[in-house]
Scaffold this motif. Structure first.
Motif, PDB file in Angstrom:
ATOM      1  N   ASN A  25      37.003-104.853 -19.698  1.00 58.04           N
ATOM      2  CA  ASN A  25      37.525-103.935 -20.709  1.00 58.04           C
ATOM      3  C   ASN A  25      36.811-102.577 -20.732  1.00 58.04           C
ATOM      4  N   ASN A  26      37.581-101.531 -21.028  1.00 55.98           N
ATOM      5  CA  ASN A  26      37.052-100.212 -21.411  1.00 55.98           C
ATOM      6  C   ASN A  26      36.203 -99.520 -20.344  1.00 55.98           C
ATOM      7  N   LYS A  27      36.421 -99.808 -19.068  1.00 59.98           N
ATOM      8  CA  LYS A  27      35.642 -99.158 -18.018  1.00 59.98           C
ATOM      9  C   LYS A  27      36.140 -97.724 -17.784  1.00 59.98           C
ATOM     10  N   GLY A  28      35.217 -96.865 -17.361  1.00 59.49           N
ATOM     11  CA  GLY A  28      35.531 -95.465 -17.166  1.00 59.49           C
ATOM     12  C   GLY A  28      36.372 -95.205 -15.930  1.00 59.49           C
ATOM     13  N   ILE A  29      37.086 -94.065 -15.955  1.00 54.36           N
ATOM     14  CA  ILE A  29      37.916 -93.629 -14.831  1.00 54.36           C
ATOM     15  C   ILE A  29      37.444 -92.257 -14.379  1.00 54.36           C
ATOM     16  N   ASN A  30      37.211 -92.096 -13.075  1.00 59.81           N
ATOM     17  CA  ASN A  30      36.902 -90.794 -12.486  1.00 59.81           C
ATOM     18  C   ASN A  30      37.905 -90.484 -11.397  1.00 59.81           C
ATOM     19  N   LEU A  31      38.158 -89.203 -11.209  1.00 60.34           N
ATOM     20  CA  LEU A  31      39.011 -88.738 -10.116  1.00 60.34           C
ATOM     21  C   LEU A  31      38.109 -88.176  -9.030  1.00 60.34           C
ATOM     22  N   LEU A  32      38.185 -88.741  -7.834  1.00 63.33           N
ATOM     23  CA  LEU A  32      37.357 -88.263  -6.734  1.00 63.33           C
ATOM     24  C   LEU A  32      37.632 -86.784  -6.485  1.00 63.33           C
ATOM     25  N   GLY A  33      36.563 -85.983  -6.479  1.00 65.02           N
ATOM     26  CA  GLY A  33      36.706 -84.544  -6.298  1.00 65.02           C
ATOM     27  C   GLY A  33      36.897 -83.789  -7.588  1.00 65.02           C
ATOM     28  N   GLY A  34      37.033 -84.514  -8.708  1.00 69.73           N
ATOM     29  CA  GLY A  34      37.174 -83.876 -10.012  1.00 69.73           C
ATOM     30  C   GLY A  34      38.583 -83.374 -10.245  1.00 69.73           C
ATOM     31  N   GLY A  35      38.780 -82.717 -11.397  1.00 72.44           N
ATOM     32  CA  GLY A  35      40.062 -82.116 -11.696  1.00 72.44           C
ATOM     33  C   GLY A  35      40.708 -82.596 -12.980  1.00 72.44           C
ATOM     34  N   LEU A  36      40.113 -83.607 -13.643  1.00 71.05           N
ATOM     35  CA  LEU A  36      40.667 -84.035 -14.923  1.00 71.05           C
ATOM     36  C   LEU A  36      40.297 -83.018 -15.992  1.00 71.05           C
ATOM     37  N   SER A  37      41.245 -82.728 -16.896  1.00 72.88           N
ATOM     38  CA  SER A  37      41.095 -81.570 -17.781  1.00 72.88           C
ATOM     39  C   SER A  37      40.545 -81.903 -19.164  1.00 72.88           C
ATOM     40  N   ALA A  38      40.056 -83.105 -19.384  1.00 71.02           N
ATOM     41  CA  ALA A  38      39.590 -83.489 -20.717  1.00 71.02           C
ATOM     42  C   ALA A  38      38.546 -82.500 -21.231  1.00 71.02           C
ATOM     43  N   ALA A  39      38.715 -82.072 -22.478  1.00 68.74           N
ATOM     44  CA  ALA A  39      37.776 -81.114 -23.080  1.00 68.74           C
ATOM     45  C   ALA A  39      36.387 -81.732 -23.198  1.00 68.74           C
ATOM     46  N   ALA A  40      35.364 -80.905 -23.008  1.00 70.19           N
ATOM     47  CA  ALA A  40      33.992 -81.407 -23.050  1.00 70.19           C
ATOM     48  C   ALA A  40      33.608 -81.893 -24.439  1.00 70.19           C
ATOM     49  N   LEU A  41      34.082 -81.206 -25.470  1.00 76.49           N
ATOM     50  CA  LEU A  41      33.742 -81.570 -26.850  1.00 76.49           C
ATOM     51  C   LEU A  41      34.929 -82.244 -27.525  1.00 76.49           C
ATOM     52  N   THR A  42      34.728 -83.479 -27.955  1.00 74.45           N
ATOM     53  CA  THR A  42      35.763 -84.226 -28.655  1.00 74.45           C
ATOM     54  C   THR A  42      35.587 -84.060 -30.166  1.00 74.45           C
ATOM     55  N   GLU A  43      36.545 -84.572 -30.919  1.00 75.92           N
ATOM     56  CA  GLU A  43      36.421 -84.535 -32.379  1.00 75.92           C
ATOM     57  C   GLU A  43      35.205 -85.331 -32.834  1.00 75.92           C
ATOM     58  N   LYS A  44      34.933 -86.431 -32.156  1.00 72.19           N
ATOM     59  CA  LYS A  44      33.732 -87.206 -32.487  1.00 72.19           C
ATOM     60  C   LYS A  44      32.473 -86.381 -32.266  1.00 72.19           C
ATOM     61  N   ASP A  45      32.429 -85.642 -31.164  1.00 68.50           N
ATOM     62  CA  ASP A  45      31.265 -84.794 -30.884  1.00 68.50           C
ATOM     63  C   ASP A  45      31.059 -83.765 -31.992  1.00 68.50           C
ATOM     64  N   LYS A  46      32.154 -83.184 -32.446  1.00 67.70           N
ATOM     65  CA  LYS A  46      32.047 -82.149 -33.482  1.00 67.70           C
ATOM     66  C   LYS A  46      31.525 -82.719 -34.787  1.00 67.70           C
ATOM     67  N   GLU A  47      31.895 -83.957 -35.103  1.00 71.98           N
ATOM     68  CA  GLU A  47      31.335 -84.617 -36.281  1.00 71.98           C
ATOM     69  C   GLU A  47      29.872 -84.965 -36.063  1.00 71.98           C
ATOM     70  N   ASP A  48      29.547 -85.411 -34.848  1.00 74.94           N
ATOM     71  CA  ASP A  48      28.159 -85.769 -34.547  1.00 74.94           C
ATOM     72  C   ASP A  48      27.241 -84.552 -34.611  1.00 74.94           C
ATOM     73  N   ILE A  49      27.765 -83.384 -34.283  1.00 75.17           N
ATOM     74  CA  ILE A  49      26.962 -82.159 -34.360  1.00 75.17           C
ATOM     75  C   ILE A  49      26.472 -81.927 -35.788  1.00 75.17           C
ATOM     76  N   LYS A  50      27.274 -82.303 -36.769  1.00 72.09           N
ATOM     77  CA  LYS A  50      26.842 -82.179 -38.167  1.00 72.09           C
ATOM     78  C   LYS A  50      25.649 -83.082 -38.457  1.00 72.09           C
ATOM     79  N   THR A  51      25.678 -84.291 -37.912  1.00 66.65           N
ATOM     80  CA  THR A  51      24.540 -85.207 -38.060  1.00 66.65           C
ATOM     81  C   THR A  51      23.312 -84.668 -37.345  1.00 66.65           C
ATOM     82  N   ILE A  52      23.527 -84.130 -36.156  1.00 68.68           N
ATOM     83  CA  ILE A  52      22.426 -83.591 -35.356  1.00 68.68           C
ATOM     84  C   ILE A  52      21.751 -82.436 -36.085  1.00 68.68           C
ATOM     85  N   ALA A  53      22.544 -81.624 -36.774  1.00 67.22           N
ATOM     86  CA  ALA A  53      21.978 -80.510 -37.541  1.00 67.22           C
ATOM     87  C   ALA A  53      21.092 -81.033 -38.669  1.00 67.22           C
TER      88      ALA A  53
END
Length: 482
Positions: free
Chosen positions: A155-183
């Motif tokens: 279950n839930n294993k990661g997927i990579n594209l050889l050579g790169g090219g997937l466009s997923a944004a670096a910062l997710t909504e979870k990351d943005k909430e976590d930044i508040k905790t980090i502050a």
């Protein structure tokens, strides 16, 4: 002998056990990592509080790095938890499939754009490359593949594209909430996962500043796109530190290409006056075993030879059976590697004209230290820039960063060969009195004794960043003059 290469240890359930964090301090950790892919916000806050309490108790300033989860491009779940895939069989990744209904012919996915970003012949790597699929075609958001390398897939294993090219944004909504905790935690560094360009890092910095946090930004180089020369420089310059995150990066570019890329990244990061971190599977066998493999010993030593500022432990300390022994082993390897002459020699910026006086002072101090009998360097610093520049020069001489700024003391914990020391300058003190106070502090922490020669760099004591304009040589036990 003081170890110059910094050790970054990930905290987790194993380090929550009584006495383990104290053991890590004693073994010599310099920075701790909070992995926001696991645990609750309160878990991270509690661990940060424990680290700060121990720092205060021991007088050793240990930095705190928060590692954002970033985009997770994963398969969904199987009806029976896992399946076995045979080489040559058909297998499909389908966004429309029930996320709990996977079997040995198909599985759901969490990343909807995948079907639009692959084409026939694209190679997908699952579970850190353990499973390899070649795309045959795409039908109605269903990616049909052939299994090239099979095996167990759970279950839930990661997927990579050889050579790169997937466009997923670096910062997710979870990351943005976590930044508040980090502050709230007032972390010293924040690591951004899977950045594609400088703007991903600039966005993270803007979000942190909006929360009143001025933590340093660590770019985790994990995508093939990030090692294209021009993009690499942009990412490095937008960062305070660069992590060679060899897991996903190795999957995307191929393991055989990793050693050369690691060396290039570390070299270029240091040339651009940024901090380099080497991470992933450095002592992985010590998750279960009390001693490292010979290959792991060589891996750690080679990172030191490459000039990395810090080396990182992940599951070895977060969930392993021997977290303290892993740090102790890493410490021993670094100490021996740092004895090699090549690790102490440098031609960094030797043919460059400096644009700033404070950088020229920093380089002058290191040149003098490396060519005379200097025991150590004391850099009075507001921002940490002077000790950073100094630490880009390979040397066996310790650099003590004296500062009253907590954010600066936290920042220098990652700098190779730099040791943070709290030091408050009173406005009424003159230069001679400041020098005497410095010597007193060095003696207090058993860093110096009579007859030893030190270099001191400082400014005109105005508390203004970038004000370093003086270099003085002192000999302990002899009279100190302005």
């Amino acid at each position: 002998m003081l170890r110059r290469t910094k050790i970054l240890a990930t905290l987790g359930p194993a380090t929550d056990k009584p006495g383990v964090l104290e053991g890590l301090f004693k073994a010599g950790i310099d920075v701790v990592r909070m992995n926001f892919s696991h645990g609750s916000a309160q878990d991270h806050i509690d661990r940060a509080n424990a680290v700060r309490a121990l720092s205060k108790k021991t007088g050793r300033r240990v930095g705190i790095l928060a590692d954002l989860q970033g985009p997770k491009i994963r398969i969904a779940r199987f009806k029976d938890t896992k399946v076995f895939l045979n080489e040559g069989q058909d297998f499909a990744l389908d966004i429309n499939l029930d996320p709990k209904a996977g079997d040995n012919t198909q599985v759901g996915i969490t990343y909807e754009p995948l079907a639009m970003e692959v084409k026939p012949g694209s190679r997908l790597l699952l579970d850190d490359g353990r499973i390899v699929l070649d795309v045959v075609n795409v039908e109605n958001m269903r990616v049909n593949c052939t299994v090239i390398v099979g095996g167990d897939l759970s279950n839930n294993k990661g997927i990579n594209l050889l050579g790169g090219g997937l466009s997923a944004a670096a910062l997710t909504e979870k990351d943005k909430e976590d930044i508040k905790t980090i502050a709230v935690m007032k972390c010293d560094y924040v690591a951004v996962s899977f950045p594609r360009c400088a703007e991903d890092l600039n966005e993270a910095r803007r979000l942190l500043v909006a929360e009143g946090c001025h933590a340093g930004i660590v770019s985790k180089v994990e995508r093939a796109e990030a090692i294209v020369p021009d993009v690499m420089d942009e990412i490095i310059l937008a960062s305070d530190a660069v992590m060679v995150a060899r897991g996903d990066l190795g999957v995307e570019i191929g393991d055989a290409n990793l050693p050369a890329v690691q060396k290039t990244l570390i070299k270029r990061t240091r040339e651009l006056n940024r901090v380099a971190i080497t991470a992933t599977q450095m002592m992985e066998s010590m998750i279960d075993n009390p001693i490292p493999t010979r290959a792991e010993v060589f891996d750690v030593a080679n990172a030191v030879y490459d000039g990395t500022d810090a080396i990182m432990l992940s599951a070895e300390t977060a969930s392993g059976k021997h977290p303290v022994k892993a740090v102790e082993a890493m410490h021993r390897i670094c100490i021996e590697a740092e004895k090699q002459r090549s690790v102490r020699e440098s031609d960094h910026r030797i043919n460059i004209q400096f644009e700033r006086d404070d950088e020229a002072i920093a380089m002058s101090a290191m040149y003098m230290a490396n060519h005379t009998k200097i025991k150590g360097i004391v850099a009075l610093t507001e921002s940490g820039s002077t000790p950073l520049w100094m630490s880009r020069i390979s040397s066996g001489i310790p650099i003590f960063a004296f500062s009253s700024q907590e954010k600066t003391l936290g920042k220098v914990t990652l700098f190779r060969g730099v040791f943070p020391m709290y030091f408050k300058i009173e406005d009424t003190l003159d230069h001679a009195e400041v020098n005497r106070s410095i010597v007193k502090e060095l003696r207090k922490w058993n860093k110096a004794k009579d007859g030893e020669k030190f270099i001191i760099t400082k400014g005109d004591l105005t508390g203004i960043e970038g004000g370093t304009n003086a270099l003085k040589v002192i000999v302990l036990g002899q009279g100190l003059t302005p």
